[in-house]
Structure formats: structure tokens, C-alpha cells
Design a protein around this motif. Structure first.
Motif, PDB file in Angstrom:
ATOM      1  N   MET A   1     116.714  64.038  23.446  1.00 38.30           N
ATOM      2  CA  MET A   1     116.388  63.672  21.610  1.00 38.30           C
ATOM      3  C   MET A   1     117.340  62.439  21.226  1.00 38.30           C
ATOM      4  N   ALA A   2     116.517  61.695  20.776  1.00 37.93           N
ATOM      5  CA  ALA A   2     116.211  60.037  19.848  1.00 37.93           C
ATOM      6  C   ALA A   2     117.747  60.151  19.561  1.00 37.93           C
ATOM      7  N   VAL A   3     118.247  58.724  19.608  1.00 39.21           N
ATOM      8  CA  VAL A   3     119.063  58.383  18.725  1.00 39.21           C
ATOM      9  C   VAL A   3     118.569  57.122  18.147  1.00 39.21           C
ATOM     10  N   THR A   4     118.753  57.157  16.758  1.00 41.33           N
ATOM     11  CA  THR A   4     118.819  55.553  16.090  1.00 41.33           C
ATOM     12  C   THR A   4     119.928  54.789  16.013  1.00 41.33           C
ATOM     13  N   TYR A   5     119.795  53.839  16.381  1.00 37.39           N
ATOM     14  CA  TYR A   5     120.868  52.869  16.463  1.00 37.39           C
ATOM     15  C   TYR A   5     120.617  51.520  15.762  1.00 37.39           C
ATOM     16  N   GLN A   6     121.382  51.003  14.965  1.00 41.31           N
ATOM     17  CA  GLN A   6     121.380  49.493  14.087  1.00 41.31           C
ATOM     18  C   GLN A   6     121.811  48.153  14.688  1.00 41.31           C
ATOM     19  N   GLU A   7     121.399  47.211  14.880  1.00 37.12           N
ATOM     20  CA  GLU A   7     122.221  45.630  15.409  1.00 37.12           C
ATOM     21  C   GLU A   7     121.985  45.112  14.319  1.00 37.12           C
ATOM     22  N   GLU A   8     123.015  43.688  14.035  1.00 37.89           N
ATOM     23  CA  GLU A   8     122.564  42.914  13.216  1.00 37.89           C
ATOM     24  C   GLU A   8     120.962  41.892  13.902  1.00 37.89           C
ATOM     25  N   ILE A   9     121.146  41.203  13.133  1.00 41.62           N
ATOM     26  CA  ILE A   9     119.650  40.517  13.743  1.00 41.62           C
ATOM     27  C   ILE A   9     119.752  38.826  12.605  1.00 41.62           C
ATOM     28  N   GLU A  10     118.778  37.931  13.505  1.00 35.18           N
ATOM     29  CA  GLU A  10     118.589  36.868  13.098  1.00 35.18           C
ATOM     30  C   GLU A  10     117.345  37.149  12.047  1.00 35.18           C
ATOM     31  N   VAL A  11     116.704  36.098  11.191  1.00 38.14           N
ATOM     32  CA  VAL A  11     115.031  36.585  11.104  1.00 38.14           C
ATOM     33  C   VAL A  11     114.587  35.301  10.523  1.00 38.14           C
ATOM     34  N   VAL A  12     113.427  34.785  10.629  1.00 33.79           N
ATOM     35  CA  VAL A  12     112.677  33.961  10.217  1.00 33.79           C
ATOM     36  C   VAL A  12     112.085  34.512   9.583  1.00 33.79           C
ATOM     37  N   CYS A  13     111.380  33.830   7.952  1.00 32.76           N
ATOM     38  CA  CYS A  13     110.766  34.381   7.132  1.00 32.76           C
ATOM     39  C   CYS A  13     110.388  32.800   6.217  1.00 32.76           C
ATOM     40  N   LEU A  14     108.795  33.851   5.455  1.00 32.82           N
ATOM     41  CA  LEU A  14     108.337  32.942   5.142  1.00 32.82           C
ATOM     42  C   LEU A  14     108.044  33.712   3.786  1.00 32.82           C
ATOM     43  N   PHE A  15     108.568  32.366   2.780  1.00 32.68           N
ATOM     44  CA  PHE A  15     108.917  33.075   1.053  1.00 32.68           C
ATOM     45  C   PHE A  15     107.373  32.279   0.783  1.00 32.68           C
ATOM     46  N   GLY A  16     106.827  32.856  -0.098  1.00 35.01           N
ATOM     47  CA  GLY A  16     105.633  32.204  -0.072  1.00 35.01           C
ATOM     48  C   GLY A  16     104.682  33.221  -0.726  1.00 35.01           C
ATOM     49  N   PHE A  17     103.204  32.769  -0.304  1.00 31.41           N
ATOM     50  CA  PHE A  17     102.178  33.361   0.015  1.00 31.41           C
ATOM     51  C   PHE A  17     101.183  33.907   1.344  1.00 31.41           C
ATOM     52  N   ARG A  18     101.672  34.594   1.618  1.00 23.26           N
ATOM     53  CA  ARG A  18     100.650  35.001   3.032  1.00 23.26           C
ATOM     54  C   ARG A  18      98.930  35.503   2.859  1.00 23.26           C
ATOM     55  N   GLY A  19      97.877  35.215   2.580  1.00 24.62           N
ATOM     56  CA  GLY A  19      95.791  35.648   2.626  1.00 24.62           C
ATOM     57  C   GLY A  19      96.845  35.450   0.440  1.00 24.62           C
ATOM     58  N   GLU A  20      96.536  37.092  -0.338  1.00 21.90           N
ATOM     59  CA  GLU A  20      96.506  36.978  -1.671  1.00 21.90           C
ATOM     60  C   GLU A  20      97.231  37.052  -1.575  1.00 21.90           C
ATOM     61  N   ALA A  21      99.253  37.730  -0.787  1.00 18.54           N
ATOM     62  CA  ALA A  21     100.012  38.526  -1.091  1.00 18.54           C
ATOM     63  C   ALA A  21     101.080  37.295  -1.505  1.00 18.54           C
ATOM     64  N   TYR A  22     102.182  37.588  -2.370  1.00 18.96           N
ATOM     65  CA  TYR A  22     103.447  36.782  -2.521  1.00 18.96           C
ATOM     66  C   TYR A  22     104.697  37.422  -2.353  1.00 18.96           C
ATOM     67  N   GLY A  23     105.529  36.908  -1.057  1.00 11.51           N
ATOM     68  CA  GLY A  23     106.421  37.441  -0.753  1.00 11.51           C
ATOM     69  C   GLY A  23     107.103  37.085  -0.341  1.00 11.51           C
ATOM     70  N   MET A  24     108.611  38.499   0.479  1.00 10.75           N
ATOM     71  CA  MET A  24     109.218  37.592   1.730  1.00 10.75           C
ATOM     72  C   MET A  24     108.256  38.518   2.791  1.00 10.75           C
TER      73      MET A  24
END
Length: 92
Positions: A1-24
């Protein structure tokens, strides 16, 4: 049986436009926990395959289904109550 686990991470994000979409847009994630076997492991996000928002009281969680360059699938989310990112993985 598969077990789901969760860990803290650091993320590098782009805030703004990517192609035609706007967001994070998450670009890269790194596991923080040095106690796990993958501590410090970096995931270069190739594609965001889904995004959604959930609420916990007055706080929001911004979820992303992502695929890395090695074709691994995961869910990452920003918890605005803690202002921390987490990754959810399934394992054996």
C-alpha cells in the motif's frame, strides 16, 4: 500500500507573466529536511500540470501538481498560515 508523506521545501517562483498567463509559477524546489534520505535534493520543475486553491479557515493553500525533469510527479503547496512550502509524495 502506498503511503503519502509531506516534507517542508524551499521553492523558487516566478511571479508575473509566463506566456499568456499571469500568476505564481514554481520553477524549482529543494527538500529541507536533512534527516530524510533526500535532504537537499533539488527538483527542477518541468511542467505544472494542475493548480488549485483550498481553504483552511481564513487561510489559503495554493496547490500545484508538478512534473520534474526526471518525470517524477508530486504535489507542492504554499500554506499561507505558516508561509511555508510543502511537498506531498507517495512512497511504498
Amino acid at each position: 500500500m502506498a503511503v503519502t508523506y509531506q516534507e517542508e521545501i524551499e521553492v523558487v517562483c516566478l511571479f508575473g507573466f509566463r506566456g499568456e498567463a499571469y500568476g505564481m509559477f514554481p520553477l524549482r524546489a529543494r527538500l529541507l529536511s536533512s534527516g530524510s534520505s533526500g535532504g537537499g535534493l533539488v527538483f527542477k520543475i518541468k511542467e505544472v500540470t494542475g493548480r488549485w486553491v483550498s481553504k483552511e479557515g481564513v487561510y489559503r493553500r495554493y496547490h500545484y501538481a508538478v512534473v520534474d525533469e526526471a518525470e517524477n510527479y508530486a504535489e507542492i503547496f504554499l500554506d499561507t498560515r505558516q508561509m511555508k512550502w510543502f511537498i506531498r509524495l507517495k512512497g511504498d
